[in-house]
Design a protein around this motif. Structure first.
Motif, PDB file in Angstrom:
ATOM      1  N   ILE A 166      -0.075  -8.836  36.683  1.00  0.00           N
ATOM      2  CA  ILE A 166      -0.541 -10.027  37.318  1.00  0.00           C
ATOM      3  C   ILE A 166      -0.341 -10.031  38.913  1.00  0.00           C
ATOM      4  CG2 ILE A 166      -0.041 -12.707  37.484  1.00  0.00           C
ATOM      5  CD1 ILE A 166       0.961 -12.227  34.796  1.00  0.00           C
ATOM      6  N   LYS A 167      -1.270 -10.665  39.906  1.00  0.00           N
ATOM      7  CA  LYS A 167      -0.983 -10.585  41.493  1.00  0.00           C
ATOM      8  C   LYS A 167       0.248 -11.159  41.876  1.00  0.00           C
ATOM      9  CE  LYS A 167      -5.650  -9.872  42.580  1.00  0.00           C
ATOM     10  NZ  LYS A 167      -6.966 -10.318  43.677  1.00  0.00           N
ATOM     11  N   THR A 168       1.427 -10.683  41.892  1.00  0.00           N
ATOM     12  CA  THR A 168       2.603 -11.144  42.428  1.00  0.00           C
ATOM     13  C   THR A 168       3.131 -10.198  43.667  1.00  0.00           C
ATOM     14  OG1 THR A 168       3.852 -10.030  40.946  1.00  0.00           O
ATOM     15  CG2 THR A 168       2.979 -12.308  40.384  1.00  0.00           C
ATOM     16  N   ASP A 169       4.387 -10.730  44.154  1.00  0.00           N
ATOM     17  CA  ASP A 169       4.823  -9.763  45.220  1.00  0.00           C
ATOM     18  C   ASP A 169       5.162  -8.455  44.401  1.00  0.00           C
ATOM     19  OD1 ASP A 169       4.789 -12.018  47.043  1.00  0.00           O
ATOM     20  OD2 ASP A 169       6.716 -12.524  47.018  1.00  0.00           O
ATOM     21  N   MET A 170       5.788  -8.579  43.258  1.00  0.00           N
ATOM     22  CA  MET A 170       6.175  -7.326  42.647  1.00  0.00           C
ATOM     23  C   MET A 170       5.071  -6.260  42.471  1.00  0.00           C
ATOM     24  SD  MET A 170       7.937  -6.691  38.889  1.00  0.00           S
ATOM     25  CE  MET A 170       9.331  -7.562  39.295  1.00  0.00           C
ATOM     26  N   THR A 171       3.840  -6.817  42.090  1.00  0.00           N
ATOM     27  CA  THR A 171       2.906  -5.887  41.974  1.00  0.00           C
ATOM     28  C   THR A 171       1.971  -5.453  43.244  1.00  0.00           C
ATOM     29  OG1 THR A 171       1.110  -7.826  41.551  1.00  0.00           O
ATOM     30  CG2 THR A 171       2.404  -6.755  39.716  1.00  0.00           C
ATOM     31  N   ALA A 172       2.296  -6.444  44.342  1.00  0.00           N
ATOM     32  CA  ALA A 172       1.779  -5.984  45.842  1.00  0.00           C
ATOM     33  C   ALA A 172       2.359  -4.661  45.999  1.00  0.00           C
ATOM     34  CB  ALA A 172       1.902  -7.239  46.540  1.00  0.00           C
ATOM     35  N   LYS A 173       3.404  -4.286  45.700  1.00  0.00           N
ATOM     36  CA  LYS A 173       4.268  -3.126  46.320  1.00  0.00           C
ATOM     37  C   LYS A 173       3.773  -1.811  45.470  1.00  0.00           C
ATOM     38  CE  LYS A 173       8.515  -5.601  46.662  1.00  0.00           C
ATOM     39  NZ  LYS A 173       9.975  -5.875  46.264  1.00  0.00           N
ATOM     40  N   ASN A 174       2.866  -2.071  44.411  1.00  0.00           N
ATOM     41  CA  ASN A 174       2.199  -0.847  43.685  1.00  0.00           C
ATOM     42  C   ASN A 174       1.248  -0.152  44.652  1.00  0.00           C
ATOM     43  OD1 ASN A 174       4.171  -1.572  41.264  1.00  0.00           O
ATOM     44  ND2 ASN A 174       2.476  -2.448  40.441  1.00  0.00           N
ATOM     45  N   ASN A 175       1.318   1.168  44.823  1.00  0.00           N
ATOM     46  CA  ASN A 175       0.452   1.861  45.557  1.00  0.00           C
ATOM     47  C   ASN A 175      -0.432   2.680  44.368  1.00  0.00           C
ATOM     48  OD1 ASN A 175       2.166   3.847  44.540  1.00  0.00           O
ATOM     49  ND2 ASN A 175       2.639   4.562  46.492  1.00  0.00           N
ATOM     50  N   PHE A 176      -0.634   2.365  43.079  1.00  0.00           N
ATOM     51  CA  PHE A 176      -1.524   2.464  42.245  1.00  0.00           C
ATOM     52  C   PHE A 176      -2.396   1.918  41.502  1.00  0.00           C
ATOM     53  CE2 PHE A 176       2.325   1.459  40.237  1.00  0.00           C
ATOM     54  CZ  PHE A 176       2.048   0.701  39.196  1.00  0.00           C
ATOM     55  N   TYR A 177      -3.646   2.384  40.945  1.00  0.00           N
ATOM     56  CA  TYR A 177      -4.396   1.595  40.284  1.00  0.00           C
ATOM     57  C   TYR A 177      -3.855   0.791  39.323  1.00  0.00           C
ATOM     58  CZ  TYR A 177      -8.443   0.067  37.643  1.00  0.00           C
ATOM     59  OH  TYR A 177      -9.455  -0.681  36.936  1.00  0.00           O
ATOM     60  N   MET A 178      -4.195  -0.406  39.207  1.00  0.00           N
ATOM     61  CA  MET A 178      -3.541  -1.440  38.274  1.00  0.00           C
ATOM     62  C   MET A 178      -4.796  -2.090  37.194  1.00  0.00           C
ATOM     63  SD  MET A 178      -0.557  -3.520  40.271  1.00  0.00           S
ATOM     64  CE  MET A 178      -1.547  -3.616  41.524  1.00  0.00           C
ATOM     65  N   PRO A 179      -5.000  -1.576  36.281  1.00  0.00           N
ATOM     66  CA  PRO A 179      -6.279  -2.026  35.350  1.00  0.00           C
ATOM     67  C   PRO A 179      -6.056  -3.289  34.825  1.00  0.00           C
ATOM     68  CG  PRO A 179      -4.673  -0.538  34.046  1.00  0.00           C
ATOM     69  CD  PRO A 179      -4.148  -0.462  35.377  1.00  0.00           C
ATOM     70  N   PHE A 180      -7.063  -4.029  34.945  1.00  0.00           N
ATOM     71  CA  PHE A 180      -7.018  -5.362  34.454  1.00  0.00           C
ATOM     72  C   PHE A 180      -6.260  -6.411  35.297  1.00  0.00           C
ATOM     73  CE2 PHE A 180      -8.011  -2.598  30.670  1.00  0.00           C
ATOM     74  CZ  PHE A 180      -9.446  -2.958  30.627  1.00  0.00           C
ATOM     75  N   LEU A 181      -6.022  -6.211  36.609  1.00  0.00           N
ATOM     76  CA  LEU A 181      -5.100  -6.857  37.293  1.00  0.00           C
ATOM     77  C   LEU A 181      -5.571  -8.618  37.423  1.00  0.00           C
ATOM     78  CD1 LEU A 181      -2.908  -6.959  39.410  1.00  0.00           C
ATOM     79  CD2 LEU A 181      -4.571  -6.512  41.288  1.00  0.00           C
ATOM     80  N   MET A 182      -4.982  -9.383  37.094  1.00  0.00           N
ATOM     81  CA  MET A 182      -5.197 -10.735  37.095  1.00  0.00           C
ATOM     82  C   MET A 182      -4.557 -11.497  38.129  1.00  0.00           C
ATOM     83  SD  MET A 182      -4.177 -11.278  32.873  1.00  0.00           S
ATOM     84  CE  MET A 182      -4.746 -12.723  32.913  1.00  0.00           C
ATOM     85  N   GLU A 183      -5.508 -12.700  38.496  1.00  0.00           N
ATOM     86  CA  GLU A 183      -4.918 -13.652  39.494  1.00  0.00           C
ATOM     87  C   GLU A 183      -3.897 -14.413  38.761  1.00  0.00           C
ATOM     88  OE1 GLU A 183      -6.119 -14.016  42.475  1.00  0.00           O
ATOM     89  OE2 GLU A 183      -7.809 -12.685  42.234  1.00  0.00           O
ATOM     90  N   LEU A 184      -2.744 -14.681  39.672  1.00  0.00           N
ATOM     91  CA  LEU A 184      -1.618 -15.332  39.273  1.00  0.00           C
ATOM     92  C   LEU A 184      -1.940 -16.716  38.342  1.00  0.00           C
ATOM     93  CD1 LEU A 184       1.378 -15.828  39.589  1.00  0.00           C
ATOM     94  CD2 LEU A 184       1.017 -17.112  41.668  1.00  0.00           C
ATOM     95  N   GLU A 185      -2.795 -17.596  38.864  1.00  0.00           N
ATOM     96  CA  GLU A 185      -3.080 -18.626  38.155  1.00  0.00           C
ATOM     97  C   GLU A 185      -3.674 -18.362  36.515  1.00  0.00           C
ATOM     98  OE1 GLU A 185      -4.161 -18.154  41.235  1.00  0.00           O
ATOM     99  OE2 GLU A 185      -3.026 -19.418  42.450  1.00  0.00           O
TER     100      GLU A 185
END
Length: 242
Positions: A176-195
């Motif tokens: 989920i798009k948050t400050d935590m996942t924003a730090k990831n420098n790899f592909y995140m499958p099925f990344l979801m919007e916070l809402e």
């Protein structure tokens, strides 16, 4: 309804506070970032902020004792930290802090809240685990381990407290798009919007799902992986550290 939410200053926790404000008598917002909490406090006088480093387990137990007298109806255990993915063996202090924040603080915070719920024969406890708990990633050793521990703890607690009419819900989100996942420098499958992610979390809470993993496509892919022979699982996972 009196609610406790950890990891309240940003991301999923902050969004959940906004969602529950209209239904709550009081929301106890717990986070380490005091400045962010003060911003949150301006939204409503229903919000009581508690600045707390969850790694300080003695302080967490003090907060639990304070909250034990507040007739808490809903606890959402959302706070977690994640170290950068690394092929290196995790230093002990980093590993310990991850377990203190992500796992041990949960029991410390519930120490006085659970007995209060048991006396009143009502309450709901929500764990925010992760799909990362289903695969033991070699590059995120402490995070995967703490989240897997939460799965076991949640199941044990659910069956322990069933006789007291206390609901225990374990939620396993993907990315989920948050400050935590924003730090990831790899592909995140099925990344979801916070809402969208919080919509699903809130639905699971309202419908009292015992366990809820999402997004489903990602969950099913992970489950397929876990059905592979262990030797093949290991071979695929070892590619992550090459």
């Amino acid at each position: 309804m009196n609610i406790v939410i950890t990891g309240a200053s940003r991301g999923i926790g902050r969004e959940l506070i906004k969602r529950y404000l209209n239904r709550a008598n009081k929301i106890y917002a717990i986070a380490r970032d005091e400045e962010k909490l003060k911003e949150l406090k301006k939204i409503s006088n229903k919000i009581e902020i508690i600045s707390l480093d969850l790694a300080n387990l003695d302080k967490v137990r003090e907060v639990s004792k304070y909250l034990g007298d507040k007739e808490i109806d809903l606890v959402i255990l959302n706070a977690a930290i994640s170290l950068p993915h690394s092929p290196n063996f995790t230093p002990f202090e980093d590993f310990k802090r991850s377990f203190d924040v992500n796992f041990l603080s949960i029991h410390a915070l519930l120490e006085y809240i659970v007995p209060s719920m048991q006396k009143r024969k009502r309450g709901k406890i929500v764990f925010i685990s992760s799909l990362a708990s289903l695969i033991a990633s070699p590059t995120s050793l402490p995070y995967s381990a703490t989240k897997r521990a939460i799965n076991s703890y949640a199941q044990s607690l659910r069956n322990l407290l069933a006789k007291d009419n206390i609901k225990v819900i374990n939620i396993l989100p993907g990315f989920i798009k948050t400050d935590m996942t924003a730090k990831n420098n790899f592909y995140m499958p099925f990344l979801m919007e916070l809402e969208d992610g919080v919509d699903r979390i809130q639905k699971a809470i309202e419908k009292n799902y015992k366990e809820y993993a999402f997004p489903k496509r990602f969950y099913y892919l992970i489950k397929l992986f876990t059905f592979l022979p262990l030797n093949l699982q290991d071979k695929l996972l070892q590619n992550l550290v090459k």
